[in-house]
Enzyme design. Structure first.
Site, mmCIF file in Angstrom:
data_model
loop_
_atom_site.group_PDB
_atom_site.id
_atom_site.type_symbol
_atom_site.label_atom_id
_atom_site.label_comp_id
_atom_site.label_asym_id
_atom_site.label_seq_id
_atom_site.Cartn_x
_atom_site.Cartn_y
_atom_site.Cartn_z
ATOM 1 N N CYS A 49 17.304 29.627 29.129
ATOM 2 C CA CYS A 49 17.222 30.330 27.803
ATOM 3 C C CYS A 49 18.499 31.443 27.576
ATOM 4 O O CYS A 49 19.150 31.436 26.472
ATOM 5 C CB CYS A 49 16.155 31.439 28.102
ATOM 6 S SG CYS A 49 15.707 32.549 26.499
ATOM 7 N N CYS A 50 19.145 31.921 28.839
ATOM 8 C CA CYS A 50 20.503 32.292 28.440
ATOM 9 C C CYS A 50 21.669 31.651 27.943
ATOM 10 O O CYS A 50 22.421 31.989 27.161
ATOM 11 C CB CYS A 50 20.837 33.141 29.870
ATOM 12 S SG CYS A 50 19.989 34.644 30.393
ATOM 13 N N CYS A 96 23.791 36.696 33.428
ATOM 14 C CA CYS A 96 23.053 35.658 32.163
ATOM 15 C C CYS A 96 23.983 34.375 32.247
ATOM 16 O O CYS A 96 23.423 33.468 31.586
ATOM 17 C CB CYS A 96 23.024 36.558 31.086
ATOM 18 S SG CYS A 96 24.742 37.021 30.316
ATOM 19 N N CYS A 127 17.800 41.778 27.180
ATOM 20 C CA CYS A 127 16.660 41.369 26.254
ATOM 21 C C CYS A 127 15.593 42.157 26.410
ATOM 22 O O CYS A 127 15.312 42.222 27.837
ATOM 23 C CB CYS A 127 16.644 39.929 26.401
ATOM 24 S SG CYS A 127 18.040 38.939 25.867
#
Ligand code: SF4
Length: 386
Positions: free
Chosen positions: A123-124, A231, A205
């Site tokens: 996702c990062c 991240c 986030c």
């Protein structure tokens, strides 16, 4: 112009910048690098998070037109978006570039926006690392707001570093403490992120950020309980490698895929590369020896020397292509690698930071080229050991 001093390798140039600015006041250092065209085009990368206002204020007072890259992962707190707009207006920032993940990539890889629940690294990569890489293309360097006191891998960072793209990254606040930041914010009457008052000391986030207790590390609320601390935009968790050669560090120029031996293509496909473990029986490669362009030998642990033997055997079999060592191999073993027939060593960014270029270059001087060239001379069929 770029950051690179043509008389110095990149690593040496970074070392010289660290020495030059070691005792310079932060604002003075920033002014010098932002206003000096020889440093190339710079950007400030900001999350508009808990302490971002410090660096944003400093930069705005030097050059309001400096590009500020704001990564909107589409997962941020709504308070961050509101704060970002207000701060940009208050400070008079003229070139804030809000970057977002590729729409096509999100639809393809995270269409329900739930990837953060099962694969935070992916996702990062999708929402941070890849967009930032695109946004930084063309810049000579970038400025980040990380501090050593934040712990983890940040503890040992320098003022100047090389990023995964071999671009210079500047950490002007590296040596700042939490109190230094608080003092600056109070002295300059700067507005805080609205979540800072609610126990959020590091703000990323929304799904991956929680408040922290008074005795917790500042970043303990990021990816809480997952063992993840970064991240990926700072430490190349998206794997990047450096090639070590006799001339020093170089970018990895090999772009083709590596095959395992079992998956070598049965028809000729142009350039061919194969990954081998150190205990691979060299003779099994005999029918391929003239077809392979690159062999990469993995050293699974530091003390396992079978990769050296494999390299020797491959050269004795007549392999004349490129031969690379990777895995658990360190500067002390470079000379041995070269004597065994390797052309180069692949290391990751973390190792390159721990064992900088001069270490490897010192080892390169011990190389035994004559022996290696002897090994590389293709033997006749009768001379082959198998
Ligand atoms: S911090 Fe969480 S939501 Fe944001 S990009 Fe990384 S995994 Fe995804």
């Amino acid at each position: 112009m770029s950051f690179e001093n043509p008389n110095l390798s990149l690593s040496a140039h970074v070392a010289s910048l660290n020495a030059r600015f070691e005792n310079t006041d932060t604002v003075e250092m920033l002014r010098e690098i932002i206003l000096d065209p020889s440093f190339g085009e710079l950007a400030l990368v900001s999350s508009f998070g808990a302490d971002s206002v410090v660096l944003l204020d400093m930069v705005a007072k030097i050059n309001r037109a400096l590009p500020v890259i704001f990564m909107d992962t589409e997962m941020l707190f709504h308070q961050t978006l509101t704060y970002q707009r207000k701060l940009a207006k208050d400070l008079g920032l003229e070139d804030v570039r809000r970057i977002q993940p590729s729409r096509e990539a999100v639809l393809e890889r995270d269409f329900d926006n739930l990837m953060h629940r099962y694969d935070t690294n992916a996702c990062c990569a999708l929402r941070k690392t890849e967009p930032l890489k695109r946004a930084l293309a063309g810049f000579g360097g970038w400025i980040s707001g990380r501090k050593r006191y934040q712990g983890g891998a940040r503890t040992s960072m320098d003022l100047f570093e090389l990023d995964a793209e071999q671009r210079i990254k500047i950490n002007p606040l590296a040596h700042w403490s939490r109190d230094d930041l608080a003092d600056y914010i109070a002295t300059h009457k700067l507005p805080r992120h609205p979540l800072a008052a609610k126990g959020f000391k590091s703000i990323g986030c929304a799904p991956c950020t929680t408040p922290v207790g008074t005795v917790e590390d500042e970043r303990a609320g990021r990816w809480r309980g997952q063992g993840k601390t970064e991240c990926g935009i700072h430490f190349g968790e998206v794997a990047r490698t450096v090639i070590v050669t006799d001339d020093g560090f170089a970018n990895d120029d090999w772009v083709d895929d590596f095959h395992t031996f079992d998956a070598l293509p049965t028809v000729e496909t142009g350039t061919l590369a194969v990954d081998l473990k150190g205990d691979f029986p060299a003779k099994n490669l005999l029918q391929w020896i003239d077809k392979i362009d690159m062999i990469r030998v993995d050293f699974p642990v530091f003390s396992d020397g079978r990769g050296f033997s494999l390299a020797c055997q491959l050269r004795l079999l007549g392999y004349v292509g490129r031969l690379r060592a990777k895995g658990h191999i360190v500067a002390d073993q470079y000379a041995m690698a070269r004597r065994s027939g390797f052309d180069e060593v692949e290391i990751d960014q973390a190792l390159a930071r721990r064992q900088p270029e001069p270490f490897w270059q010192a080892r390169a001087k011990w190389q035994a080229n004559d022996y290696q060239n002897h090994l590389r001379k293709a033997p006749s069929q009768a001379e082959r050991p198998f």
